[in-house]
Design a protein around this motif. Structure first.
Motif, short mmCIF file in Angstrom:
data_model
loop_
_atom_site.label_atom_id
_atom_site.label_comp_id
_atom_site.label_asym_id
_atom_site.label_seq_id
_atom_site.Cartn_x
_atom_site.Cartn_y
_atom_site.Cartn_z
N ASN A 161 52.63 49.00 35.70
CA ASN A 161 52.75 48.18 36.90
C ASN A 161 51.93 48.73 38.06
O ASN A 161 51.92 48.14 39.14
CB ASN A 161 54.23 48.03 37.29
CG ASN A 161 54.93 46.99 36.45
OD1 ASN A 161 55.19 47.23 35.29
ND2 ASN A 161 55.21 45.83 37.01
N ASP A 162 51.25 49.85 37.87
CA ASP A 162 50.33 50.35 38.90
C ASP A 162 48.91 49.88 38.66
O ASP A 162 48.02 50.11 39.48
CB ASP A 162 50.34 51.89 38.91
CG ASP A 162 51.68 52.46 39.31
OD1 ASP A 162 52.47 51.73 39.95
OD2 ASP A 162 51.96 53.63 39.00
N GLY A 192 45.24 49.66 40.91
CA GLY A 192 43.97 50.24 40.51
C GLY A 192 42.83 49.24 40.57
O GLY A 192 41.75 49.53 41.08
N TRP A 193 43.09 48.05 40.04
CA TRP A 193 42.06 47.00 40.09
C TRP A 193 41.69 46.65 41.53
O TRP A 193 40.51 46.49 41.86
CB TRP A 193 42.57 45.75 39.38
CG TRP A 193 42.51 45.83 37.88
CD1 TRP A 193 41.93 46.80 37.12
CD2 TRP A 193 43.05 44.88 36.96
NE1 TRP A 193 42.07 46.54 35.79
CE2 TRP A 193 42.76 45.35 35.65
CE3 TRP A 193 43.75 43.70 37.10
CZ2 TRP A 193 43.14 44.67 34.50
CZ3 TRP A 193 44.14 43.02 35.95
CH2 TRP A 193 43.84 43.50 34.67
N ARG A 228 37.87 47.09 46.22
CA ARG A 228 37.59 47.43 47.62
C ARG A 228 36.69 48.65 47.75
O ARG A 228 36.09 48.86 48.80
CB ARG A 228 38.91 47.70 48.36
CG ARG A 228 39.80 46.49 48.55
CD ARG A 228 40.94 46.80 49.51
NE ARG A 228 41.81 45.66 49.71
CZ ARG A 228 42.61 45.51 50.76
NH1 ARG A 228 42.65 46.46 51.70
NH2 ARG A 228 43.38 44.45 50.89
N GLY A 229 36.62 49.44 46.69
CA GLY A 229 35.92 50.72 46.79
C GLY A 229 34.44 50.67 46.54
O GLY A 229 33.76 51.71 46.61
N GLY A 230 33.90 49.50 46.24
CA GLY A 230 32.47 49.38 46.08
C GLY A 230 31.90 50.16 44.92
O GLY A 230 30.76 50.64 44.99
N GLY A 283 51.29 38.45 32.61
CA GLY A 283 51.59 39.71 33.28
C GLY A 283 50.44 40.32 34.04
O GLY A 283 50.65 41.10 34.97
N GLN A 284 49.19 39.96 33.65
CA GLN A 284 48.05 40.57 34.32
C GLN A 284 47.59 39.80 35.55
O GLN A 284 46.66 40.22 36.23
CB GLN A 284 46.90 40.73 33.31
CG GLN A 284 47.26 41.73 32.22
CD GLN A 284 46.16 41.89 31.19
OE1 GLN A 284 44.99 41.81 31.51
NE2 GLN A 284 46.55 42.12 29.95
#
Length: 285
Positions: A4-5, A9-10, A15-17, A78-79
């Motif tokens: 569920n984390d 991560g996605w 956002r992290g480029g 779920g995804q």
């Protein structure tokens, strides 16, 4: 550390480029508690219902916990990330309608409003209980989530004023959707992401200071006053009620619920002195 984390991560990667090492604002303890609560409630909900949750720290505007779906491993849906999916917040947008009226000096919590039948060009909106309660204070109308007073307020203010208030508070509204839906926007006719909605509630909780919701630790903390403290205090009074002996013994919470047309979405949103939170329950299809 758990499936569920993965939604977090996605989102962080998005956002992290493309950076390979990213530090998020997620609080591991808060994330664990949120996951446990969602799992507990998901077991008692009907089949195929999902839960999504976003918890934001008011001081930093960082996401402390985020659950995108009840069970990431569910092959059906779920995804899907319910925290970023556009869903109808229903009446959870009403505090911003009243905030626009309070800010414009057109209304106060004590102002008498009318919960009576309304005809808007052939559209005759009803309250969820199919009844009308007549005259009541604006505070009571918001607390009881009466539709016709909110629609009258939005009509008299002008829908552009209400949509502008949503945007100032950090809730993005599609211009195309705004035009096609009209006044139904204020009772849930538009769809917004939970991360936007929780940002809007955090703005009310901060007394009118808007901060973009952050997920990465190095994202800037930008503060911008968009509402007066007086307006936000009035909204808080409407939703939390006045202080009394019983309230002093309980955890403070100002909250609002929302149900979309056709009962497709159920939303609860609120804040205390440290957190703003939004929870959605529904089916992704």
């Amino acid at each position: 550390n758990c499936k569920n984390d993965i939604h977090v991560g996605w989102m962080a990667l998005g956002r992290g480029g493309g950076e390979s090492l990213l530090q998020t604002t997620i609080d591991p303890e808060a994330q664990y508690i949120a996951h446990s609560i969602v799992k507990q409630h998901a077991h008692v909900l009907p089949d195929h219902l999902d839960v999504a949750l976003v918890l934001v720290d008011l001081e930093t505007s960082g996401i402390a916990a985020l659950i995108g779906s009840s069970d990431f491993a569910d092959p059906r849906d779920g995804q899907v990330n319910g925290a970023t999916a556009r869903r109808s917040p229903g009446s959870a947008l009403k505090p911003f309608v009243y905030a626009a009226a309070f800010e414009a000096g057109r209304l106060s919590p004590e102002t008498v409003v009318d919960d009576a039948p309304l005809d808007l060009g052939g559209w005759r909106p009803k309250n969820i209980d199919r009844t009308y309660l007549g005259e009541m204070s604006a505070a009571e109308a918001l607390r009881q989530s009466r539709n016709t007073p909110a629609l009258r307020i939005a009509r008299d203010l002008g829908l552009p004023s209400v949509i502008s208030m949503l945007r100032r508070c950090g809730i993005a509204v599609s211009t195309k959707r705004e035009r096609s839906v009209g006044l139904a926007s204020v009772v849930g006719g538009i769809e917004v992401p939970l991360v936007d909605l929780v940002g809007g509630y955090a703005t009310l909780a901060r007394g009118g200071v808007q901060m973009p919701v952050r997920l990465l630790a190095d994202e800037p903390q930008i503060r911008r006053r968009v509402l007066s403290e007086r307006t936000c205090a009035a909204i808080e009074l409407c939703l939390a009620g006045s202080t009394n002996d019983a309230a002093l013994a309980l955890p403070f919470l100002a909250a609002k619920t929302g149900t979309s047309s056709g009962h497709r979405d159920a939303v609860a949103a609120g804040w205390n002195r440290k957190w703003a939170a939004v929870v959605w329950v529904g089916r992704f299809d």
